[in-house]
Design an enzyme around this catalytic site. Structure first.
Site, short mmCIF file in Angstrom:
data_model
loop_
_atom_site.label_atom_id
_atom_site.label_comp_id
_atom_site.label_asym_id
_atom_site.label_seq_id
_atom_site.Cartn_x
_atom_site.Cartn_y
_atom_site.Cartn_z
N PRO A 146 0.72 -1.32 0.00
CG PRO A 146 0.10 -0.96 2.14
CD PRO A 146 0.84 -1.82 1.27
CB CYS A 147 3.11 2.65 -2.52
SG CYS A 147 2.19 2.45 -4.10
CG HIS A 148 -2.81 3.25 -1.28
ND1 HIS A 148 -2.79 1.78 -1.59
CD2 HIS A 148 -4.00 3.26 -0.28
CE1 HIS A 148 -3.35 1.07 -0.84
NE2 HIS A 148 -4.26 1.90 0.01
#
Length: 183
Positions: free
Chosen positions: A137-139
């Site tokens: 989850p780089c978001h």
């Protein structure tokens, strides 16, 4: 290297999933970023042979549950990534950011043991090179001022994911003001 390419739909558009023979996720990208996917595979694995197949049941079920509202459903999926040591450390750290929360590039750098504030730039670059959308989850990494900065797959998708995870409040549309004659 022999890998498996699968196609799936999501609320954010068609996606391309790359798994290995043990069904570990090697890459997950949006179909409108196909060139990015292939470039990343070449950079990380060199010559790759892609065989098309159905999405593995475990991955399909987890993604369906996640998009359906069971936000922790992706936590058990196995991933395997190549890349430089710093990238792999960052990508592993991203999986530790709890659903429904965000962190900053600077905080992520500190969590990885970097004291120099300029390390946030390297952390941001590694974050941006993440080959596995949504599952890694780089978001969940945002700017220190709270702005949604940089997302390889588009800020509209980053916003949607963070709203879906209730990490940020959904943007309300601006009210339309009716102009009365003479005003």
């Amino acid at each position: 290297m022999k890998l498996i390419l699968s196609h799936l739909e999501s609320p954010l558009g068609a996606m391309l999933l790359v798994t290995d023979e043990q069904q570990a996720v090697r890459a997950l990208d949006f179909a409108d970023h196909r060139a990015r996917l292939y470039r990343g595979l070449r950079e990380h694995y060199g010559e790759v042979e892609l065989a098309e197949a159905q999405v593995p049941n475990e991955v399909a079920a987890a993604l369906a549950c996640y998009f359906g509202g069971e936000l922790g459903a992706l936590d058990t999926l196995r991933t395997a990534t190549a890349g430089m040591e710093l990238q792999r450390r960052v990508w592993a750290a991203l999986r530790c950011i709890p659903v429904g929360t965000t962190t900053t590039y600077g905080k992520l750098a500190k969590a990885l043991g970097f004291d120099d504030p300029r390390a946030a730039i390297d952390i941001g670059a590694a974050n941006g090179a993440n080959p596995i959308a949504v599952i890694v989850p780089c978001h969940r990494v945002i700017a220190s001022n709270g702005e949604l900065k940089g997302y390889a797959w588009g800020l509209h998708r980053k916003r949607w994911l963070l709203e879906h995870e209730k990490a940020i409040t959904a943007k309300r549309p601006e009210p339309e003001t009716a102009l009365l004659p003479g005003f």
